[in-house]
Design a protein around this motif. Structure first.
Motif, PDB file in Angstrom:
ATOM      1  N   LYS A   1      -7.273  -1.616   6.068  1.00 27.41           N
ATOM      2  CA  LYS A   1      -6.216  -2.174   5.227  1.00 27.41           C
ATOM      3  C   LYS A   1      -5.579  -1.140   4.306  1.00 27.41           C
ATOM      4  O   LYS A   1      -4.692  -1.465   3.523  1.00 27.41           O
ATOM      5  CB  LYS A   1      -6.772  -3.347   4.411  1.00 27.41           C
ATOM      6  CG  LYS A   1      -7.265  -4.488   5.294  1.00 27.41           C
ATOM      7  CD  LYS A   1      -7.841  -5.616   4.493  1.00 27.41           C
ATOM      8  CE  LYS A   1      -8.448  -6.679   5.403  1.00 27.41           C
ATOM      9  NZ  LYS A   1      -9.625  -6.146   6.186  1.00 27.41           N
TER      10      LYS A   1
ATOM     11  N   ARG B   1      -2.269  -2.200   2.187  1.00 28.83           N
ATOM     12  CA  ARG B   1      -1.622  -3.403   2.701  1.00 28.83           C
ATOM     13  C   ARG B   1      -1.168  -4.332   1.574  1.00 28.83           C
ATOM     14  O   ARG B   1      -0.041  -4.810   1.555  1.00 28.83           O
ATOM     15  CB  ARG B   1      -2.578  -4.159   3.622  1.00 28.83           C
ATOM     16  CG  ARG B   1      -1.918  -5.331   4.336  1.00 28.83           C
ATOM     17  CD  ARG B   1      -2.934  -6.229   4.974  1.00 28.83           C
ATOM     18  NE  ARG B   1      -3.722  -6.921   3.968  1.00 28.83           N
ATOM     19  CZ  ARG B   1      -4.776  -7.687   4.238  1.00 28.83           C
ATOM     20  NH1 ARG B   1      -5.196  -7.827   5.486  1.00 28.83           N
ATOM     21  NH2 ARG B   1      -5.435  -8.286   3.280  1.00 28.83           N
TER      22      ARG B   1
ATOM     23  N   TYR C   1       2.857  -3.811   6.803  1.00 34.77           N
ATOM     24  CA  TYR C   1       1.733  -2.886   6.936  1.00 34.77           C
ATOM     25  C   TYR C   1       1.132  -2.925   8.340  1.00 34.77           C
ATOM     26  O   TYR C   1       1.026  -1.905   9.011  1.00 34.77           O
ATOM     27  CB  TYR C   1       0.654  -3.203   5.894  1.00 34.77           C
ATOM     28  CG  TYR C   1      -0.509  -2.239   5.965  1.00 34.77           C
ATOM     29  CD1 TYR C   1      -0.397  -0.961   5.437  1.00 34.77           C
ATOM     30  CD2 TYR C   1      -1.694  -2.593   6.591  1.00 34.77           C
ATOM     31  CE1 TYR C   1      -1.435  -0.051   5.532  1.00 34.77           C
ATOM     32  CE2 TYR C   1      -2.748  -1.693   6.690  1.00 34.77           C
ATOM     33  CZ  TYR C   1      -2.603  -0.428   6.155  1.00 34.77           C
ATOM     34  OH  TYR C   1      -3.635   0.472   6.256  1.00 34.77           O
ATOM     35  N   ASN C   2       0.752  -4.137   8.773  1.00 32.87           N
ATOM     36  CA  ASN C   2       0.012  -4.261  10.034  1.00 32.87           C
ATOM     37  C   ASN C   2       0.828  -3.850  11.245  1.00 32.87           C
ATOM     38  O   ASN C   2       0.310  -3.218  12.163  1.00 32.87           O
ATOM     39  CB  ASN C   2      -0.468  -5.704  10.225  1.00 32.87           C
ATOM     40  CG  ASN C   2      -1.645  -6.018   9.310  1.00 32.87           C
ATOM     41  OD1 ASN C   2      -2.273  -5.101   8.773  1.00 32.87           O
ATOM     42  ND2 ASN C   2      -1.918  -7.287   9.124  1.00 32.87           N
TER      43      ASN C   2
END
Length: 567
Positions: free
Chosen positions: A65, A84, A96-97
């Motif tokens: 993360k 994140r 972010y992901n």
RNA sequence: GACCUGGUAGCUCAGUUGGUAGAGCACCUCCCUUUUAAGGAGGUGGUCCUGGGUUCGAGCCCCAGCCCGGUCACCA
């Protein structure tokens, strides 16, 4: 053009960014508030403050993360920290992901807004709150890593690739950029020096009807409207002297010159020379000027007059020794060649092991003696003075010895860096010297100078006594940056064209097979092979060629193998 | 222009008497919230510079060529 797997991945990422409504190439200005160098050098001032930075992402360390990345702008590199929960809101972690972790790549240009801080292990970083994509990179950069000891791993070092793709070289090899920054510092320093003295920077023609001022093979081109040949200049000397005739006291030009000759690690077909002409001065004055200039340039460029050049430490601290060329020959060969005629000189050359031939005159023989036996001894800056008259058709006769001229070359690290004269301003003498050159030319010397009648006419109006100098800027940059190859100090050194792109055209075998296919549209493979009459090897190659060009494809069906045309 | 090296994955490089092309990094999938040549597990990726030849079989041997580099020649 065939894409590599890595390029395909990046193009897919580009598409996905667009699908997410993110423009990978936004038009808006991206306003930054700091540079990386500012932050690193004044960290205490910046710590805890918000900054906006833009640059290229050079590496990434993803740890679930949170991630670290290295951002590089034009001033330097620093680490950024991407968390994140800092850049995303609670119910949507796409930025972010997906965007950062999946769709961004090393080499992409991004903008960030965040807070300056220091990590647990003490590295200056920016804690990113906002992330903007500014330009998606579609080709992978070479991966160059530097370890804790500062040792570089997998450096992008192939000379051919570095010169052909200088932009990549500049991105991944920081020291390369330093070289070019120093090159500009050198020329800025020289301009400052000249401008402070009131010298005028000028521009003179690059396209010249008569290539004068030096002895070299020119590039030739053609002007369509005037229907006449023009030459790319080999020097600008004769034009600058015309300006001295015109009443300027001091003119200088940073000139690209062009010579159609061999290339090696100290010669490029186009190169830069700074030429300066100052009225009412002589070559003694010019030596002093050169010392002052180079001392300043060294300090402005490197902060010191001491420069490491290869294995030698060279000092540009003035003054520099002055050695007449005949004296240098006496020192390094033991022979006093002053006043020797051609026959005697040839004897001396033979004794010291220099090959000679009948076309060599007194000047050329002395030049050979110096070049072979003396030149390489002069590591520290040294003025070699008073060259023989024959070698210097634009130089004033020496005030005390009519066989010599008032000329010097500045030797540094065993190489010529500058060449200067008390300029010949006697128009009748100049005409005779040109005519001597013409005789050399008739004897077969294809590098003897052309006669420039207009230049002689200019001298006839009267040119004040003048001293001039030419300083090789590429060579000076090589010295000041400790590079042994001219290609390292030119952004885009001359190269042969890259291998031509693979042709889309079919060869004869492929054409023949394709003709058969066009008649039938679909045919059994073995039948086609028989009809083609090709050997196994050629058959295989031909079919591979056709499928590669996506003109034909092989279908494996229940009834057997069939070849058909793809439309 | 002559001679000598070299050209293999995106990068840096291995590749044994000629016998199914390898490594590290990068990349892809998964794990990982202060790492730093990040780490762990698994995976993808090749015109072996090009064209001929020899051979049952060539990245490797032979011939020709292309391109980089080096040395020399040329370049006051």
């Amino acid at each position: 053009m065939q894409l590599t797997p890595l390029e395909i991945v990046r193009r897919e990422s580009l598409q996905k960014l667009r699908e997410l409504g993110i423009n990978p190439y936004p038009a808006e200005e991206f306003k930054t508030t700091a540079t990386i160098n500012d932050i690193l050098t004044k960290f205490d001032e910046f710590e805890g403050k918000e900054v906006i930075l833009a640059g290229r992402m050079m590496s990434r360390r993803i740890m679930g993360k949170a991630s670290f990345a290295e951002l590089k702008d034009s001033s330097g590199r620093m680490q950024i920290y991407i968390n994140r929960d800092e850049i995303c809101n609670e119910d949507d972690a796409t930025l972010y992901n997906t965007v950062f972790k999946k769709l961004l790549d090393m080499g992409d240009i991004i903008g960030i807004k965040g807070e300056v801080f220091k990590t647990k292990v003490g590295e200056e970083s920016v804690n990113v709150k906002e992330l903007t994509i500014l330009s998606k990179s579609l080709k992978p950069l070479p991966v160059v890593k530097t370890d804790a000891d500062g040792k570089v791993h997998d450096a992008f070092s192939d000379a051919e690739q570095r010169y052909r793709r200088r932009y990549v070289d500049l991105i991944v090899n920081d020291h390369v950029k330093e070289t070019f920054i120093k090159r500009t510092k050198i020329t800025n320093s020289m301009r400052e020096f000249f401008n402070n003295r009131g010298y005028l920077e000028v521009e003179t023609p690059i396209l010249q009807p008569i290539p004068g001022g030096a002895a070299a093979r020119p590039f030739i081109t053609h002007h369509n409207t005037l229907d006449m040949p023009l030459y790319l200049r080999i020097a600008n000397e004769l034009y600058l002297k015309r300006l001295i005739v015109g009443g300027f006291d001091a003119v200088y030009e940073f000139a690209k010159d062009f010579r159609n000759e061999g290339m090696d690690r100290t010669h490029n077909p186009e190169f830069t020379v700074m030429e300066l002409y100052v009225a009412y001065k002589d070559y003694n004055w010019m030596m002093k000027m050169t010392e002052d200039l180079l001392e300043k340039v060294a300090i402005d460029t490197n902060g010191t007059t001491e420069v490491q050049i290869g294995e030698n430490k060279v000092s540009f601290k003035a003054p520099y020794p002055r050695v007449p060329i005949l004296e240098a020959i006496k020192i390094h060969t033991g022979y006093d060649v002053a006043g020797m005629n051609e026959v005697e000189l040839r004897e001396v050359c033979k004794k010291v092991g220099i090959e000679v031939d009948e076309t060599m005159g007194v000047g050329k023989l002395i030049d050979e003696l110096f070049g072979e036996k003396c030149e390489h001894h002069y590591i520290q800056p040294t003025f070699i003075t008073d060259y023989p008259k024959e070698m210097s058709p634009l130089t004033k006769e020496h005030r005390t010895n009519p066989a010599l001229t008032e000329r010097f070359e500045l030797m540094v690290n065993g190489k010529e860096l500058a060449n200067a004269y008390s300029e010949l301003n006697d128009p009748i003498d100049q005409k005779e010297r040109f005519e001597d050159q013409l005789k050399l030319s008739e004897k077969g010397d294809d590098e003897a100078m052309f006669i420039d009648q207009d230049f002689i006419r200019a001298l006839e109006y009267g040119m004040p006594p003048t001293s001039g100098i030419g300083i090789g800027i590429d060579r000076l940059t090589m010295f000041m940056t400790n590079n042994s190859s001219i290609q390292e100090v030119l952004f885009f050194p001359q190269m042969k064209p890259e291998k031509k792109a693979p042709t889309v055209e079919l060869n004869d075998d492929e054409k023949a097979v394709f003709e058969i296919l066009k008649k039938t549209e679909k045919i059994e493979l073995s039948e086609l092979k028989t009809q083609s009459g090709l050997s196994n090897k050629k058959w295989d190659k031909t079919m591979k060629g056709l499928t590669k060009h996506k003109l034909a494809k092989v279908n494996n069906t229940d009834e057997g193998l069939f070849v058909e045309i793809t439309s």
